[in-house]
Design a protein around this motif. Structure first.
Motif, PDB file in Angstrom:
ATOM      1  N   PHE A 190      -3.546  12.493   6.043  1.00 65.72           N
ATOM      2  CA  PHE A 190      -3.193  11.080   5.932  1.00 65.72           C
ATOM      3  C   PHE A 190      -1.676  10.938   5.999  1.00 65.72           C
ATOM      4  N   TRP A 208       0.829  -1.204   0.000  1.00 70.02           N
ATOM      5  CA  TRP A 208       0.000   0.000   0.000  1.00 70.02           C
ATOM      6  C   TRP A 208       0.866   1.257   0.000  1.00 70.02           C
ATOM      7  N   GLU A 227       1.057   4.249  -2.716  1.00 70.25           N
ATOM      8  CA  GLU A 227       0.828   5.652  -2.365  1.00 70.25           C
ATOM      9  C   GLU A 227       1.978   6.525  -2.864  1.00 70.25           C
ATOM     10  N   ASP A 280      -1.288   6.091   9.521  1.00 67.88           N
ATOM     11  CA  ASP A 280      -2.523   5.411   9.114  1.00 67.88           C
ATOM     12  C   ASP A 280      -2.206   4.092   8.422  1.00 67.88           C
ATOM     13  N   ARG A 335     -12.517   4.959   4.881  1.00 60.57           N
ATOM     14  CA  ARG A 335     -11.702   5.957   4.177  1.00 60.57           C
ATOM     15  C   ARG A 335     -10.428   5.334   3.605  1.00 60.57           C
ATOM     16  N   ILE A 336      -9.757   4.500   4.401  1.00 57.64           N
ATOM     17  CA  ILE A 336      -8.513   3.937   3.866  1.00 57.64           C
ATOM     18  C   ILE A 336      -8.808   2.926   2.756  1.00 57.64           C
ATOM     19  N   ARG A 339      -9.224   4.450  -0.711  1.00 50.60           N
ATOM     20  CA  ARG A 339      -8.098   5.111  -1.376  1.00 50.60           C
ATOM     21  C   ARG A 339      -7.657   4.291  -2.600  1.00 50.60           C
ATOM     22  N   SER A 346      -3.408   0.331   9.953  1.00 42.31           N
ATOM     23  CA  SER A 346      -4.411  -0.399   9.175  1.00 42.31           C
ATOM     24  C   SER A 346      -4.493  -1.866   9.575  1.00 42.31           C
ATOM     25  N   TYR A 349      -4.735   1.991  -2.026  1.00 41.25           N
ATOM     26  CA  TYR A 349      -5.072   0.794  -1.245  1.00 41.25           C
ATOM     27  C   TYR A 349      -5.659  -0.272  -2.168  1.00 41.25           C
ATOM     28  N   GLN A 350      -6.544   0.143  -3.055  1.00 46.18           N
ATOM     29  CA  GLN A 350      -7.161  -0.805  -3.979  1.00 46.18           C
ATOM     30  C   GLN A 350      -6.133  -1.395  -4.936  1.00 46.18           C
ATOM     31  N   TRP A 394      -7.593  11.494  10.604  1.00 45.04           N
ATOM     32  CA  TRP A 394      -6.420  10.638  10.470  1.00 45.04           C
ATOM     33  C   TRP A 394      -5.664  10.585  11.788  1.00 45.04           C
TER      34      TRP A 394
END
Length: 225
Positions: free
Chosen positions: A171, A19, A23, A175, A204-205, A208, A179, A211-212, A165
């Protein structure tokens, strides 16, 4: 910059590393490992990468970095160009550092104990040993583990009462570190409707895009919604 290699174990803390890499939009490649279905332990092949044979581990050129918190901080500091890090010395910076350590130092131990004692309670064993083993497991769970989980859940719920956050306004890598324990808490630690702030944070996370993308890269992950 050489491509970062992530030694990725299914259903593990290494999902956080994927993740973060997404990001930060850093190039990386995956080497996948599967847990033993019975013991849930990592395969022996990981010992060829790091002596403890655990995941996550990354290779960045000649450097091998283990431990998820160390990896997350290393990647953010070395390759993040200031992204996902609060301003050094600010209140948010110290909150970020605190929750980076809280994730593994405080949040995970009772969740791991719950997993262990749940497995003890359901394990196959001689009939004469079952009442003793299950009695010990029940006593430890009710006397120590579950109260710890409830106390932490209440504390974290309050921490998100006036902020979106964990480090504050924005963020951050805090965070990302938080997770895994909170996903595990939702899966097996009783995190539910009495914790609306934490559930909203999980939503929310999970929404993102990075994240996906990490989920698509890492494969099956039992703790995602």
């Amino acid at each position: 910059m050489p491509e970062i290699i992530v030694h990725h174990l299914n259903n593990s803390r290494s999902q956080r590393v994927l993740w973060l890499l997404e990001e930060l939009e850093l190039p990386y490649s995956l080497r996948r490992y599967e847990r033993d279905a019975e013991t849930l332990l990592a395969p022996a092949a990981l010992r060829e990468v790091h002596p403890l044979g655990k995941s996550p581990v990354i290779e960045d050129g000649q450097r091998v970095v283990a431990e998820s918190g160390a990896i997350v901080e290393y990647l953010a500091v070395r390759h993040g160009n200031g992204r996902l890090l609060p301003e050094p010395g600010s209140d948010d910076y110290w909150r970020c550092r605190y929750f980076m350590h809280f994730a593994e130092g405080s949040a995970m131990p009772p969740l791991l104990l719950k997993l262990v004692f749940d497995r003890v309670a359901s394990a196959k064993m001689p009939f004469f040993a079952r009442p003793i083993a299950r009695g010990i497991a029940d006593k430890v769970l009710k006397g120590f583990v579950l109260p710890q989980i409830r106390a932490q859940r209440g504390y974290l719920e309050a921490e998100l009462g006036d902020r979106e956050w964990f480090a504050g306004r924005d963020f951050s890598i805090a965070d990302i570190m938080m997770s895994f324990p909170l996903e595990a808490a939702k899966s097996r630690g009783g995190l539910g409707e009495e914790s609306p702030n934490l559930l909203a944070w999980l939503q929310r996370i999970h929404a993102r895009p990075a994240y996906q993308r990490a989920l698509q890269a890492g494969g099956d992950y039992a703790y995602a919604d």
